[in-house]
Design an enzyme around this catalytic site. Structure first.
Site, PDB file in Angstrom:
ATOM      1  N   ARG A 254       0.827  -1.211   0.000  1.00 38.17           N
ATOM      2  CA  ARG A 254       0.000   0.000   0.000  1.00 38.17           C
ATOM      3  C   ARG A 254       0.856   1.255   0.000  1.00 38.17           C
ATOM      4  O   ARG A 254       0.471   2.276  -0.575  1.00 38.17           O
ATOM      5  CB  ARG A 254      -0.958  -0.045   1.196  1.00 38.17           C
ATOM      6  N   GLU A 374      -4.272  -3.494  -4.169  1.00 45.88           N
ATOM      7  CA  GLU A 374      -3.772  -3.589  -2.786  1.00 45.88           C
ATOM      8  C   GLU A 374      -4.846  -3.205  -1.763  1.00 45.88           C
ATOM      9  O   GLU A 374      -4.558  -2.623  -0.725  1.00 45.88           O
ATOM     10  CB  GLU A 374      -2.529  -2.704  -2.588  1.00 45.88           C
TER      11      GLU A 374
END
Length: 394
Positions: A254, A374
């Site tokens: 992320r 993600e």
């Protein structure tokens, strides 16, 4: 992972100098070896083999891997800057190293000594290019619902199942594969494990997916049919830890996606600033019209805020802190900034922004993926709220 702090000012100075040298080298590489070829490779959806070979020579596949395993041992904060700069030129290239490094760092943080010695040196050089095999046709965000099963058979597992949207799976050669080693376990996560798998009989890349944007990178569907994996390839040497291990890895993912968002948002801003000074209407450059100036001001502020959030999350990760809240904030804000800036850049360009001759059209196609990959941005907001409550009990 090594970190820089106020107690080591000399080391900090040395690290800052090395970081500057690395980023300068990267900028030269992007200018001469990537930027001139982006338009053609993106249009053809062609994998950038030559660029990848040069990335291997530069050590980019090992930038986060510890020096004892042949990597560069860079901080995540520096890595985020690398991804930011790459994505401002061509986001697809950053994806090639992101999935690879999520896998590498999962091994580095959770693997056995033998696994680290066997895989990390080859991953650092790019001899092994890795990815993570999580998503399945009926399972995205809810990873505990995966159906790929690894059944024990002596000193091997026999894997059957399928995965989809797997980056680095066609031209890469190794994956961290999330499987059910105990499908009956309750809670479900206790029956999940991560396996290090290399291609072989029973590992089939069934097709490469066609996408709106994010061109030139191999994103594929995979089938596993009686695929045999040695028991020694369970990351950490113990079953039932796979979900915990990969969720920790996704914090890094992320941060990477946030950095990509910063890069795309910056590129959109740069294109808009340049064009708004060249294009004239009513006798003056359009940047002098208040409507355009307001857009530029918003775009610049989004970029700066996104970059600061991403840096904050990267530094928390470097300290070994749990940073799902910080990574979620960075990912959410920076990727929304990329979408908004790409749209505004297109509007500032007018009809030219809709033409494939201009970079803003590609930025507009690439940006939306970042809000999905993600973990969707809707999920990030839920994570942020959950952690906010956990850290501030009444």
């Amino acid at each position: 992972m090594a970190t820089i702090d106020a107690d080591h000012q000399q080391d900090a100075g040395d690290y800052a100098e090395n970081e500057t040298l690395i980023l300068d080298m990267l900028d030269r590489f992007l200018k001469t070896e990537v930027k001139p070829y982006v338009h053609e490779l993106d249009a053809k959806d062609e994998y950038p083999h030559e660029i990848v070979e040069k990335m291997k020579d530069m050590g980019l596949f090992g930038c986060l891997i510890d020096t004892e395993y042949g990597g560069l041992g860079l901080s995540t904060a520096t890595y985020a800057k690398i991804v930011d700069r790459i994505s401002a030129v061509w986001m697809s290239v950053s994806g090639i190293i992101n999935s690879h490094l999520i896998m590498a760092m999962t091994i580095q943080r959770n693997g056995t000594d033998a696994q680290k010695r066997e895989f990390l040196p080859r991953m650092a050089t790019g001899e092994l290019r890795g990815g993570i095999g999580l998503t399945e046709p009926d399972c995205g965000t809810d990873l505990q619902a995966i159906r790929t099963v690894a059944k024990r058979d002596g000193d091997h597992y026999v894997v059957n199942g399928s995965k989809t949207w797997i980056t680095n799976s066609k031209y890469g050669n190794v994956l961290a594969l999330l499987v059910k080693t105990d499908p009956e376990a309750q809670p479900r996560h206790k029956g999940m494990s991560l396996l290090i798998v290399e291609k072989g009989p029973g590992f089939e890349v069934s097709r490469q997916l066609e996408k709106l944007g994010y061109k030139g990178i191999d994103t594929c569907e995979l089938n596993f049919t009686n695929f045999r994996v040695p028991v020694s390839r369970v990351i950490g040497g113990e079953e039932g830890l796979g979900l915990k291990q990969i969720l920790s890895g996704l914090e890094l993912g992320r941060i990477n996606v946030a950095a990509r968002g910063v890069g795309v948002a910056q590129a959109a801003l740069d294109e808009a600033v340049a064009y708004s000074q060249q294009r004239k209407t009513f006798g003056k450059p359009i940047c002098e019209h208040q409507a355009i100036a307001l857009k530029l001001g918003e775009m610049a502020t989004r970029v700066e805020a996104a970059r600061l959030l991403t840096d904050s999350a990267a530094r928390a990760y470097d300290k070994g802190l749990r940073c799902d809240m910080e990574a979620g904030m960075a990912k959410y804000f920076a990727t929304e900034a990329a979408v908004e800036n790409s749209m505004e850049a297109m509007r500032i360009h007018g009809a030219y922004g809709y033409s494939k001759e201009y970079n803003v059209e590609r930025l507009y196609r690439d940006a939306p993926l970042l809000t999905i990959g993600e973990g969707t941005n809707e999920m990030q907001r839920l994570i942020i709220a959950k952690m906010l409550i956990a850290r501030n009990p009444a």
